[in-house]
Design an enzyme around this catalytic site. Sequence first.
Site, PDB file in Angstrom:
ATOM      1  N   HIS A  14      -4.389   0.637  -4.971  1.00 49.03           N
ATOM      2  CA  HIS A  14      -5.123   0.980  -6.182  1.00 49.03           C
ATOM      3  C   HIS A  14      -5.031   2.473  -6.429  1.00 49.03           C
ATOM      4  O   HIS A  14      -5.042   3.251  -5.478  1.00 49.03           O
ATOM      5  CB  HIS A  14      -6.604   0.567  -6.060  1.00 49.03           C
ATOM      6  CG  HIS A  14      -7.239   0.400  -7.391  1.00 49.03           C
ATOM      7  ND1 HIS A  14      -7.743   1.469  -8.097  1.00 49.03           N
ATOM      8  CD2 HIS A  14      -7.409  -0.691  -8.164  1.00 49.03           C
ATOM      9  CE1 HIS A  14      -8.206   1.022  -9.250  1.00 49.03           C
ATOM     10  NE2 HIS A  14      -8.013  -0.276  -9.322  1.00 49.03           N
ATOM     11  N   ASP A  55      -7.256  -8.292  -7.959  1.00 47.50           N
ATOM     12  CA  ASP A  55      -6.329  -9.368  -8.330  1.00 47.50           C
ATOM     13  C   ASP A  55      -5.933 -10.263  -7.166  1.00 47.50           C
ATOM     14  O   ASP A  55      -5.448 -11.368  -7.387  1.00 47.50           O
ATOM     15  CB  ASP A  55      -5.056  -8.764  -8.941  1.00 47.50           C
ATOM     16  CG  ASP A  55      -5.365  -8.134 -10.279  1.00 47.50           C
ATOM     17  OD1 ASP A  55      -5.893  -8.840 -11.137  1.00 47.50           O
ATOM     18  OD2 ASP A  55      -5.101  -6.931 -10.444  1.00 47.50           O
TER      19      ASP A  55
HETATM   20  C1  COA Z   1      -2.154  -0.386  -8.271  1.00 48.63           C
HETATM   21  C2  COA Z   1      -0.916   0.512  -8.195  1.00 48.63           C
HETATM   22  C3  COA Z   1      -0.140   0.353  -9.519  1.00 48.63           C
HETATM   23  C4  COA Z   1      -1.385   1.969  -8.042  1.00 48.63           C
HETATM   24  O1  COA Z   1      -0.261   2.756  -8.249  1.00 48.63           O
HETATM   25  P1  COA Z   1      -0.183   4.307  -7.887  1.00 48.63           P
HETATM   26  O2  COA Z   1      -1.526   4.899  -7.773  1.00 48.63           O
HETATM   27  O3  COA Z   1       0.766   4.897  -8.849  1.00 48.63           O
HETATM   28  O4  COA Z   1       0.415   4.293  -6.428  1.00 48.63           O
HETATM   29  P2  COA Z   1       1.961   4.216  -6.070  1.00 48.63           P
HETATM   30  O5  COA Z   1       2.595   3.039  -6.718  1.00 48.63           O
HETATM   31  O6  COA Z   1       2.557   5.555  -6.342  1.00 48.63           O
HETATM   32  O7  COA Z   1       1.855   3.955  -4.513  1.00 48.63           O
HETATM   33  C5  COA Z   1       1.673   4.968  -3.524  1.00 48.63           C
HETATM   34  C6  COA Z   1       2.428   4.554  -2.272  1.00 48.63           C
HETATM   35  O8  COA Z   1       1.874   3.324  -1.775  1.00 48.63           O
HETATM   36  C7  COA Z   1       2.856   2.282  -1.827  1.00 48.63           C
HETATM   37  N1  COA Z   1       2.250   1.105  -2.430  1.00 48.63           N
HETATM   38  C8  COA Z   1       1.276   1.082  -3.361  1.00 48.63           C
HETATM   39  N2  COA Z   1       0.951  -0.167  -3.657  1.00 48.63           N
HETATM   40  C9  COA Z   1       1.746  -0.952  -2.903  1.00 48.63           C
HETATM   41  C10 COA Z   1       1.861  -2.341  -2.776  1.00 48.63           C
HETATM   42  N3  COA Z   1       1.118  -3.159  -3.511  1.00 48.63           N
HETATM   43  N4  COA Z   1       2.762  -2.838  -1.909  1.00 48.63           N
HETATM   44  C11 COA Z   1       3.520  -2.001  -1.163  1.00 48.63           C
HETATM   45  N5  COA Z   1       3.446  -0.664  -1.245  1.00 48.63           N
HETATM   46  C12 COA Z   1       2.561  -0.152  -2.111  1.00 48.63           C
HETATM   47  C13 COA Z   1       3.947   2.778  -2.787  1.00 48.63           C
HETATM   48  O9  COA Z   1       5.187   2.194  -2.530  1.00 48.63           O
HETATM   49  C14 COA Z   1       3.899   4.268  -2.515  1.00 48.63           C
HETATM   50  O10 COA Z   1       4.566   4.512  -1.308  1.00 48.63           O
HETATM   51  P3  COA Z   1       5.544   5.778  -1.158  1.00 48.63           P
HETATM   52  O11 COA Z   1       4.639   6.970  -1.359  1.00 48.63           O
HETATM   53  O12 COA Z   1       6.086   5.630   0.206  1.00 48.63           O
HETATM   54  O13 COA Z   1       6.562   5.646  -2.259  1.00 48.63           O
HETATM   55  C15 COA Z   1      -0.032   0.140  -6.993  1.00 48.63           C
HETATM   56  O14 COA Z   1      -0.798   0.160  -5.816  1.00 48.63           O
HETATM   57  C16 COA Z   1       0.634  -1.201  -7.170  1.00 48.63           C
HETATM   58  O15 COA Z   1       1.704  -1.281  -7.786  1.00 48.63           O
HETATM   59  N6  COA Z   1       0.015  -2.290  -6.638  1.00 48.63           N
HETATM   60  C17 COA Z   1       0.535  -3.621  -6.852  1.00 48.63           C
HETATM   61  C18 COA Z   1       0.165  -4.117  -8.237  1.00 48.63           C
HETATM   62  C19 COA Z   1      -1.279  -4.487  -8.349  1.00 48.63           C
HETATM   63  O16 COA Z   1      -1.831  -5.167  -7.501  1.00 48.63           O
HETATM   64  N7  COA Z   1      -1.895  -4.047  -9.443  1.00 48.63           N
HETATM   65  C20 COA Z   1      -3.284  -4.386  -9.738  1.00 48.63           C
HETATM   66  C21 COA Z   1      -4.132  -3.170  -9.664  1.00 48.63           C
HETATM   67  S1  COA Z   1      -5.841  -3.610  -9.800  1.00 48.63           S
END
Ligand code: COA
Length: 370
Positions: free
Chosen positions: A256, A307
């Site tokens: 998140h 979710d």
């Molecule tokens: C929610 C979300 C979009 C937040 O995104 P964000 O704050 O931009 O964080 P990032 O996507 O940059 O993630 C930071 C790090 O954690 C990792 N990470 C984050 N969520 C992850 C996941 N669900 N699975 C695996 N790795 C994850 C990323 O790969 C990244 O790693 P890195 O620094 O080695 O590249 C992200 O956690 C995600 O895509 N989750 C899955 C989708 C989801 O469940 N969305 C519903 C949100 S309520």
Amino acid sequence: MTATKGLEGIVATTSSISSIVDGVLTYRGYNIDDLAENATFEETAYLLWFGALPTAPELQALKRDLSRFAAIPEEVIAQMKLYPKDTSTMAALRTAVSSLALYDDAADDMSREANEIKAVKLQAQLPTVVAALARIRKGLEPVAPKEGLSIAENFLYMLWGQQPDMVSVKALDTALVLHADHELNASTFAGRVTVATLSDIYSGVTSAIGALKGPLHGGANEAVMRMLENIGDLEEVEPFIQGKLERREKIMGFGHRVYKNGDPRAKHLMRMSHELGVMKNDTTLYDMSVKIEELITKQKGLKPNVDFYSASVYTQLGIERELFTPIFAISRVSGWTAHILEQYVDNRIIRPRAEYTGLSEQKYVPVDER
Ligand SMILES: CC(C)(COP(=O)(O)OP(=O)(O)OC[C@H]1O[C@@H](n2cnc3c(N)ncnc32)[C@H](O)[C@@H]1OP(=O)(O)O)[C@@H](O)C(=O)NCCC(=O)NCCS
């Protein structure tokens, strides 16, 4: 000018609707745990719109309005029947909500009173639209809303064409409370950006639905269910997750932007997922989910978000995967419209800047010389 990717950490507005501080989520100052355990969704929506929990007469009046507004125009139902049957329910919902505006004479009335009525109307009509879309996809006639039912009960009634059991109604009602608002999440921000141009509330909600549809936001709950379906059973969880991690793929339903120590809404959905499994004498989906959580938490340090367990909750309620994100919208429209009303009160167009990274000093070359 230096850009902040994803606007992480940027405070883009003030708001008195919901807050996330040190991992604690509150709506209008009420802890989400308190509301999830005690409030109905109707009370929660009222709280978000008007800033206080309703008195008994206020709640009665809101329920009357929600019943009064729940039917949708025949023209919109006729259009929905023309949508391709294989289109995503979120794409269909986005289109249907946009066309609801065409049949509301007050769509462009920007008075506070008209906008409050439209907020309640959108809340009343979204469940009707989603249930109708679900039935039309299956070749069934939509079922008209029934007076006197709560939003959760009416939605399941319109979806299934029969009176739902009260356990399912209660579970859905709690899920709606948990999804109702979440500070400046992507879809709420999209809605606020749209209406900050002084565009109408229907345009704001249509933008918000478009943003919610994506798998990084509301679309994650459907992606979680697809993953559980692909895994199939408990023994396959470990190799499946291991493979995904080795390929550096994201596991939907985890992580998140704001919560780094866990999403306070997840524990309620986890408990509901377990209870529904026990009730149905089949905890496979819950057990698989718990195993996935253990693996991801151990290996990636990531916690489940709202979710993750909602996928197994909705499936155990007998709701098809294609409706998970639309159900999120049925709930979040309360928060979207509360934020839109708040935006109108002290509006300024939302127009940030971009850090330019393109070419410079270019000179025009006629087309036949390029
Ligand atoms: C929610 C979300 C979009 C937040 O995104 P964000 O704050 O931009 O964080 P990032 O996507 O940059 O993630 C930071 C790090 O954690 C990792 N990470 C984050 N969520 C992850 C996941 N669900 N699975 C695996 N790795 C994850 C990323 O790969 C990244 O790693 P890195 O620094 O080695 O590249 C992200 O956690 C995600 O895509 N989750 C899955 C989708 C989801 O469940 N969305 C519903 C949100 S309520």
